[in-house]
Design a protein around this motif. Structure first.
Motif, short mmCIF file in Angstrom:
data_model
loop_
_atom_site.label_atom_id
_atom_site.label_comp_id
_atom_site.label_asym_id
_atom_site.label_seq_id
_atom_site.Cartn_x
_atom_site.Cartn_y
_atom_site.Cartn_z
N HIS A 94 0.86 -1.20 0.00
CA HIS A 94 0.00 0.00 0.00
C HIS A 94 0.89 1.24 0.00
N TYR A 149 0.98 3.78 1.76
CA TYR A 149 1.40 4.34 3.06
C TYR A 149 2.57 3.58 3.69
N ASP A 153 -3.70 1.61 -4.22
CA ASP A 153 -4.65 1.92 -3.15
C ASP A 153 -5.44 0.65 -2.83
N SER A 154 -6.41 0.77 -1.95
CA SER A 154 -7.12 -0.44 -1.50
C SER A 154 -7.84 -1.14 -2.65
N PHE A 187 -7.32 -5.34 7.34
CA PHE A 187 -8.52 -5.51 6.51
C PHE A 187 -8.13 -5.74 5.04
N MET A 188 -7.01 -5.17 4.61
CA MET A 188 -6.57 -5.34 3.21
C MET A 188 -6.15 -6.79 2.97
N TYR A 191 -17.34 0.73 4.11
CA TYR A 191 -16.05 1.12 3.54
C TYR A 191 -15.15 -0.11 3.64
N ASN A 198 -12.37 -0.34 4.60
CA ASN A 198 -11.66 -0.28 5.89
C ASN A 198 -12.60 -0.78 6.99
N HIS A 212 -6.32 11.36 9.25
CA HIS A 212 -6.89 12.39 8.36
C HIS A 212 -7.65 13.48 9.10
N HIS A 215 -7.30 13.39 0.65
CA HIS A 215 -8.00 12.10 0.66
C HIS A 215 -9.41 12.33 1.21
N GLU A 237 -11.08 10.85 3.31
CA GLU A 237 -11.24 10.62 4.76
C GLU A 237 -11.04 11.91 5.55
N SER A 276 -8.44 9.00 -3.88
CA SER A 276 -7.73 7.91 -3.19
C SER A 276 -6.23 8.13 -3.22
N THR A 277 -5.51 7.29 -2.54
CA THR A 277 -4.05 7.41 -2.50
C THR A 277 -3.45 7.24 -3.91
P1 13P Z 1 -6.93 4.17 -0.29
O1 13P Z 1 -7.89 3.12 -0.74
O2 13P Z 1 -7.20 5.50 -0.91
O3 13P Z 1 -5.54 3.71 -0.45
O4 13P Z 1 -7.20 4.44 1.26
C1 13P Z 1 -6.94 3.52 2.26
C2 13P Z 1 -6.76 4.17 3.55
O5 13P Z 1 -6.76 3.52 4.56
C3 13P Z 1 -6.58 5.60 3.59
O6 13P Z 1 -6.41 6.02 4.90
#
Ligand code: 13P
Ligand code: SF4
Length: 367
Positions: free
Chosen positions: A39, A41, A55-56, A78-79, A135, A137, A228, A251, A253, A267-268
């Motif tokens: 990911h 991050y 991204d996710s 969760f991913m 979501y 997440n 965020h 983002h 969030e 998204s990221t």
């Molecule tokens: P993305 O799907 O945009 O990568 O976001 C995941 C996430 O946890 C952002 O805080």
């Protein structure tokens, strides 16, 4: 006789550089058998070893497409669960540190969502009136809840399109756990703000009156991302005073007021692509996690693009940060010895029911 698992204690004391060399060597030994998903991050020491990044949503799609025997997920819990749900049964998903969770995902759980559904039945007929959207997440059992109740999963990329889909099924939506993504996506879809009500999961009937519930098109779970929420509209105002031509990107969030003041929200992967495609000489204030922003800064500075972090405070995703070189080397070297450590397995019936909600998401055309 099987050799005993290589203990993490040994790796915990290794320097990053040593782990880096070991990771390169063990990746070569495992070539063709593993795919490393990272990911945006993830810290640099880990990110640089990823075979595929995203991204996710992108990572979820990739997990459903790759052929490798082992999927090493450098991200959060969760991913990795989604990767297990969408990959084939014979594939194995590994999360290098099981403590890499998501504090936002933890703000909703099955007991609280089922309580909300029961309480909503005092005012409405939830299964006839409300589409639950989770979501991505969130834990697998919440995705399974959505699967059972005609609901769906969304990500930061497709939330608006998923809301559109949801309103074609039923009149109202219960959106959890991130109120900010829900509010921003509803707003972009044209839902008036006074038809979105926050469901406070700590209060009976979400802290709402029956009249407020009947009026609401979207019930927004009272959850948020602690990273965020650090970005504030005044950070944007102060930056714009100094650099009036700067572009603002964040983002979804982030709080509604921050999204409103931004030029682009996404998204990221969207943030990464947008800044990479920017014109030389442009300046960007970015409202998302620090590791991504620092990497972007490094990647585009040679093009004359300036990248700044939105908050004056350091806000990192501490759970993403748990995946470090030491845990990464530990899991890979064990795999090379034929031992799986930190496997992520979603049990039945959650695996089947959550897959329903994920597959609904993946099949929505506009999303
Ligand atoms: P993305 O799907 O945009 O990568 O976001 C995941 C996430 O946890 C952002 O805080
Ligand atoms: Fe969860 Fe926020 Fe970290 Fe994203 S940044 S993984 S929402 S805690």
């Amino acid at each position: 006789m099987a050799t005993p698992a290589l203990a993490f204690d040994f790796y915990a004391s290794l320097e990053d550089e040593t782990c880096d060399a070991r990771i390169r060597a063990v990746k070569a030994r495992l070539k063709g058998r593993t795919v490393i998903l990272g990911h945006h991050y993830q810290r640099e020491e880990v990110y640089r070893h990823a075979d595929l990044t995203g991204d996710s949503l992108k990572l979820a799609r990739l997990a459903s497409q790759v052929d490798a025997e082992y999927i090493i997920f450098c991200g959060v819990h969760f991913m990795a669960e989604v990767a297990d749900i969408l990959s084939r049964p014979e594939q194995t998903v590994v999360l290098p540190d099981l403590a890499a969770g998501c504090s936002m995902a933890d703000m909703a759980n099955l007991a609280k969502v089922e309580t909300a559904w029961r309480e909503l039945a005092e005012v409405l007929e939830p299964d006839a009136d409300i589409t639950p959207i989770t979501y991505i997440n969130s834990a697998a059992d919440l995705k399974a809840f959505c699967g059972r109740h005609g609901g769906i999963v969304c990500t930061s990329t497709n939330a608006k399109g998923i809301l559109e889909w949801a309103f074609k099924q039923r009149e109202k939506v219960l959106f959890f756990p991130d109120q900010h993504l829900g509010r921003w996506s509803g707003y972009k879809l044209g839902v008036p703000l006074d038809q979105m009500a926050v469901w406070d999961f700590n209060k009976p009937l979400g802290g709402l009156t029956p009249e407020q519930i009947r009026k609401a098109k979207i019930l927004l779970w009272n959850g948020h991302c602690s990273v965020h929420q650090m970005f504030r509209p005044e950070h944007i105002d102060n930056f714009k005073k100094k650099y009036p031509d700067a572009q603002i990107i964040c983002h979804p969030e982030c709080a509604f007021e921050v999204c409103l003041k931004s030029d682009c929200v996404g998204s990221t992967e969207f943030i990464q692509k947008t800044v990479h495609a920017a014109k030389p000489g442009t300046r960007w204030l970015v409202g998302t996690e620090l590791n991504l922003v620092n990497r972007l800064h490094e990647e585009v500075k040679h093009k004359g693009i300036s990248v700044h972090f939105m908050s004056p405070m350091v806000c990192m995703c501490s759970t993403m940060f748990r995946i470090d070189s030491q845990h990464f080397a530990w899991t890979l070297e064990n795999l090379a010895e034929g031992r799986v450590v930190n496997q992520i397995t979603v049990p039945e019936p959650d695996a089947r029911e959550s897959k329903l909600a994920l597959e609904r998401m993946l099949s929505v055309k506009s999303a």
